[in-house]
Write an enzyme that holds these catalytic residues in place. Structure first.
Site, mmCIF file in Angstrom:
data_model
loop_
_atom_site.group_PDB
_atom_site.id
_atom_site.type_symbol
_atom_site.label_atom_id
_atom_site.label_comp_id
_atom_site.label_asym_id
_atom_site.label_seq_id
_atom_site.Cartn_x
_atom_site.Cartn_y
_atom_site.Cartn_z
ATOM 1 N N HIS A 307 51.204 90.059 0.428
ATOM 2 C CA HIS A 307 50.310 91.337 1.079
ATOM 3 C C HIS A 307 48.581 91.504 -0.032
ATOM 4 O O HIS A 307 49.444 91.118 -1.446
ATOM 5 C CB HIS A 307 51.683 92.835 0.810
ATOM 6 C CG HIS A 307 50.704 93.776 1.164
ATOM 7 N ND1 HIS A 307 49.999 94.845 1.197
ATOM 8 C CD2 HIS A 307 51.145 94.331 2.430
ATOM 9 C CE1 HIS A 307 49.852 95.014 1.617
ATOM 10 N NE2 HIS A 307 50.735 95.436 2.878
ATOM 11 N N ASP A 364 57.141 92.941 7.929
ATOM 12 C CA ASP A 364 57.248 92.380 8.683
ATOM 13 C C ASP A 364 58.589 91.296 8.385
ATOM 14 O O ASP A 364 59.261 90.763 9.161
ATOM 15 C CB ASP A 364 55.887 91.628 9.660
ATOM 16 C CG ASP A 364 55.300 93.149 9.133
ATOM 17 O OD1 ASP A 364 55.487 93.912 9.868
ATOM 18 O OD2 ASP A 364 53.790 92.809 9.029
HETATM 19 N N1 CMC Z 1 52.272 82.080 3.246
HETATM 20 C C1 CMC Z 1 52.000 80.790 2.105
HETATM 21 N N2 CMC Z 1 50.838 81.222 0.865
HETATM 22 C C2 CMC Z 1 50.065 82.639 0.917
HETATM 23 C C3 CMC Z 1 50.411 83.145 2.244
HETATM 24 C C4 CMC Z 1 51.633 83.134 2.539
HETATM 25 N N3 CMC Z 1 52.570 83.740 4.020
HETATM 26 N N4 CMC Z 1 50.534 84.500 1.944
HETATM 27 C C5 CMC Z 1 49.187 83.921 0.737
HETATM 28 N N5 CMC Z 1 49.164 83.576 1.170
HETATM 29 C C6 CMC Z 1 48.370 81.966 -0.845
HETATM 30 C C7 CMC Z 1 46.923 81.927 0.025
HETATM 31 O O1 CMC Z 1 46.778 80.623 0.852
HETATM 32 C C8 CMC Z 1 46.290 81.980 -1.282
HETATM 33 O O2 CMC Z 1 46.493 80.759 -1.529
HETATM 34 P P1 CMC Z 1 45.406 80.411 -2.934
HETATM 35 O O3 CMC Z 1 45.353 81.239 -4.050
HETATM 36 O O4 CMC Z 1 46.154 79.250 -3.276
HETATM 37 O O5 CMC Z 1 44.563 79.621 -1.660
HETATM 38 C C9 CMC Z 1 47.596 82.527 -1.676
HETATM 39 O O6 CMC Z 1 48.183 83.022 -1.869
HETATM 40 C C10 CMC Z 1 46.384 84.458 -1.688
HETATM 41 O O7 CMC Z 1 46.438 85.157 -0.586
HETATM 42 P P2 CMC Z 1 45.096 85.856 -0.377
HETATM 43 O O8 CMC Z 1 45.135 84.725 0.949
HETATM 44 O O9 CMC Z 1 44.295 86.199 -0.964
HETATM 45 O O10 CMC Z 1 46.474 87.231 0.171
HETATM 46 P P3 CMC Z 1 45.326 88.342 1.562
HETATM 47 O O11 CMC Z 1 45.741 89.507 0.461
HETATM 48 O O12 CMC Z 1 44.056 87.619 1.692
HETATM 49 O O13 CMC Z 1 45.966 88.363 2.896
HETATM 50 C C11 CMC Z 1 48.487 88.318 3.956
HETATM 51 C C12 CMC Z 1 47.382 88.958 2.866
HETATM 52 C C13 CMC Z 1 49.389 89.246 4.824
HETATM 53 C C14 CMC Z 1 47.149 88.108 4.971
HETATM 54 C C15 CMC Z 1 49.131 87.092 3.751
HETATM 55 O O14 CMC Z 1 49.187 87.171 2.736
HETATM 56 C C16 CMC Z 1 49.185 86.787 4.756
HETATM 57 O O15 CMC Z 1 48.770 85.770 5.981
HETATM 58 N N6 CMC Z 1 51.000 86.595 4.681
HETATM 59 C C17 CMC Z 1 51.143 86.135 5.781
HETATM 60 C C18 CMC Z 1 51.001 87.325 7.441
HETATM 61 C C19 CMC Z 1 51.789 88.661 7.044
HETATM 62 O O16 CMC Z 1 53.080 88.917 6.777
HETATM 63 N N7 CMC Z 1 51.466 90.117 7.517
HETATM 64 C C20 CMC Z 1 51.428 91.653 7.803
HETATM 65 C C21 CMC Z 1 51.356 91.724 5.721
HETATM 66 S S1 CMC Z 1 52.266 93.336 5.836
HETATM 67 C C22 CMC Z 1 52.086 94.393 7.195
HETATM 68 C C23 CMC Z 1 50.955 94.683 7.671
HETATM 69 O O17 CMC Z 1 49.789 95.032 7.012
HETATM 70 O O18 CMC Z 1 50.381 94.004 8.234
#
Ligand code: CMC
Length: 428
Positions: A307, A364
């Site tokens: 998140h 989720d």
């Molecule tokens: N699985 C594996 N690695 C992950 C995941 C995941 N679900 N989420 C983040 N990471 C890694 C990401 O690759 C990054 O790694 P590194 O630092 O090595 O590059 C690190 O964790 C930090 O992540 P981020 O990309 O900076 O996270 P973000 O804030 O940009 O994105 C997110 C947040 C929710 C989009 C992402 O965690 C994700 O894609 N999760 C899976 C989809 C999901 O469950 N979405 C629902 C979100 S909650 C309800 C809502 O608001 O809709």
């Protein structure tokens, strides 16, 4: 206002106002930055950018706190109905019995949809994604109720528009499902609660009226309450962005539906179930999937994990996890996906990749198992999220206008070609 923040750039210092919110959140107001210094800030994804002042929802991601209008989500989730929560989010205070009664009456009044609007459903192919139908139909509603196009409505007129939208989104969602499965629509029953009426419109048949059990009704209520608002997420920011051009409420929330649809946002609840089903049927171990999620050369992510704001735990996920057990037990259901989900979560809690990145189950992760238990089909999951998020979208749209916020218009840093001269096509 009080302290100043000082920025030194190109050898000169500039002062900017510092603002501290009611929960001690701090910001530096850089609205005059470009005019004063010639610089802009760069923050793709807006991880450090405040886009508004808001008094609706408070989230402390480090501590796992979520509050609607000051009330902790744990108390609200335990005790409040979705209609009460909608009133709270829209009007700032918990309603009295009388206020809630009037609100419910308005919701009941607006539940039926115009026959000509109903005909539009038959224009969609059976395979149409429910989120596409929802977004299109929300825009269409405004054609049948031109008064809702008034952007600066106040008092009773606004109350009517808000109730109309909260009610129509429920009817449209249920009707789109009935059309998709090729069954006749069920007209709303004004004597039922918001949740029971939705379930009736979804699942009743001419020969068998669906009567929701208290367990199912409570589970749906909890789902909607937990999704009612979540401050400046992708879809709410979209609603605000669109609304900032003074687009009407219905077109603004239709855009919100589109933003929510994506698998990184509201589409993640579907993604979680598909992932768990895939794990169950593939024969691969959980470690295989964890390795895949950690592998930077793969696009694979653990759906329902991570998140932008929560870096400790998502309180909604904790509430849902507890409730999912109870609902399955009360309904005497056994869902092996829950066992897989729990094992997956346990494994991530011992894995440095997930721990060091603060990746925990989000809202989720367990919500899909709850929706499955109460019979909601998979492709309707993001629609359920949209119904739940409606009070938050409406309230944010209204707050934006009340604050007379300027039109949203971010800047960019251009990295393309420098000035060059046009060459006519036959000389190239
Ligand atoms: N699985 C594996 N690695 C992950 C995941 C995941 N679900 N989420 C983040 N990471 C890694 C990401 O690759 C990054 O790694 P590194 O630092 O090595 O590059 C690190 O964790 C930090 O992540 P981020 O990309 O900076 O996270 P973000 O804030 O940009 O994105 C997110 C947040 C929710 C989009 C992402 O965690 C994700 O894609 N999760 C899976 C989809 C999901 O469950 N979405 C629902 C979100 S909650 C309800 C809502 O608001 O809709």
């Amino acid at each position: 206002m009080g302290d100043k923040a000082t920025l030194t750039v190109d050898g000169k210092s500039y002062d900017f106002d510092v603002f501290v919110g009611s929960e001690n959140e701090k910001c530096i107001d850089i609205q005059s930055l470009r005019d004063q210094t010639g610089y802009i800030t760069m923050d793709p994804g807006y991880g450090n950018t405040g886009s508004c002042y808001s008094s609706i929802t408070y989230v402390d991601g480090a501590k796992g706190i979520l509050r609607y209008r000051g009330y902790p989500i744990e108390q609200i989730a335990e005790q409040a109905s979705f209609m009460e929560v909608a009133c709270l989010i829209l009007y700032g205070e918990l309603p009295t019995q009388q206020q809630l009664g009037r609100f419910r009456d308005a919701i009941a009044e607006h539940a039926p949809i115009h026959t000509n609007l109903e005909h539009h459903f038959s224009g969609f192919p059976k395979s149409a994604p429910p989120m596409a139908i929802l977004s299109a139909m929300l825009n269409l509603v405004s054609c049948f109720h031109p008064e809702v196009l008034e952007v600066h409505s106040e008092g009773r007129a606004f109350n009517r528009t808000a109730a109309l939208l909260l009610s129509k989104v429920r009817t449209i969602s249920a009707f789109s499902y009935r059309m998709a499965i090729g069954k006749p629509i069920n007209h709303p029953n004004p004597n039922l609660s918001y949740c029971a009426n939705f379930l009736h419109m979804m699942f009743s048949d001419p020969y068998r009226e669906y009567i929701a059990s208290p367990t199912v009704e409570r589970a749906l209520n909890l789902f909607l309450v937990l999704h009612a608002d979540h401050e400046q997420n992708c879809s709410t920011s979209t609603v605000r962005m669109v609304g900032s051009s003074h687009a009407n409420l219905f077109s603004s929330v239709a855009a919100g539906v589109c933003a929510l649809w994506g698998p990184l946002h509201g589409g993640a609840n579907t993604g979680v179930i598909k992932m768990l089903e895939d794990i169950r049927s593939s024969g691969h171990s959980l470690d295989y999937y964890l390795d895949l999620a950690k592998d930077k050369s793969s696009e694979y992510k653990l759906m329902g994990f991570g998140h932008r704001v929560y870096k400790n735990f998502d309180p909604r996920s904790r509430i849902l996890k507890k409730r999912v057990y109870e609902v399955l037990e009360e309904l005497k259901l056994d869902d092996t996906l829950l066992d897989i989900a729990i094992e997956l979560e346990e494994k991530t809690l011992q894995d440095d990749y997930f721990l060091s990145r603060n990746l925990y189950p989000n809202v989720d992760f367990y919500s899909g198992i709850l929706l499955r238990a109460i019979g909601i089909p998979l492709d309707m999951f993001p629609v359920m999220f949209a119904i739940g998020r409606m009070p938050g979208w409406i309230s944010n749209w209204r707050e934006l206008l009340a604050h007379k916020q300027r039109i949203s218009r971010p800047r960019q840093i251009y990295t393309g070609e420098k000035l060059r001269q046009y060459v006519p096509i036959d000389e190239r």
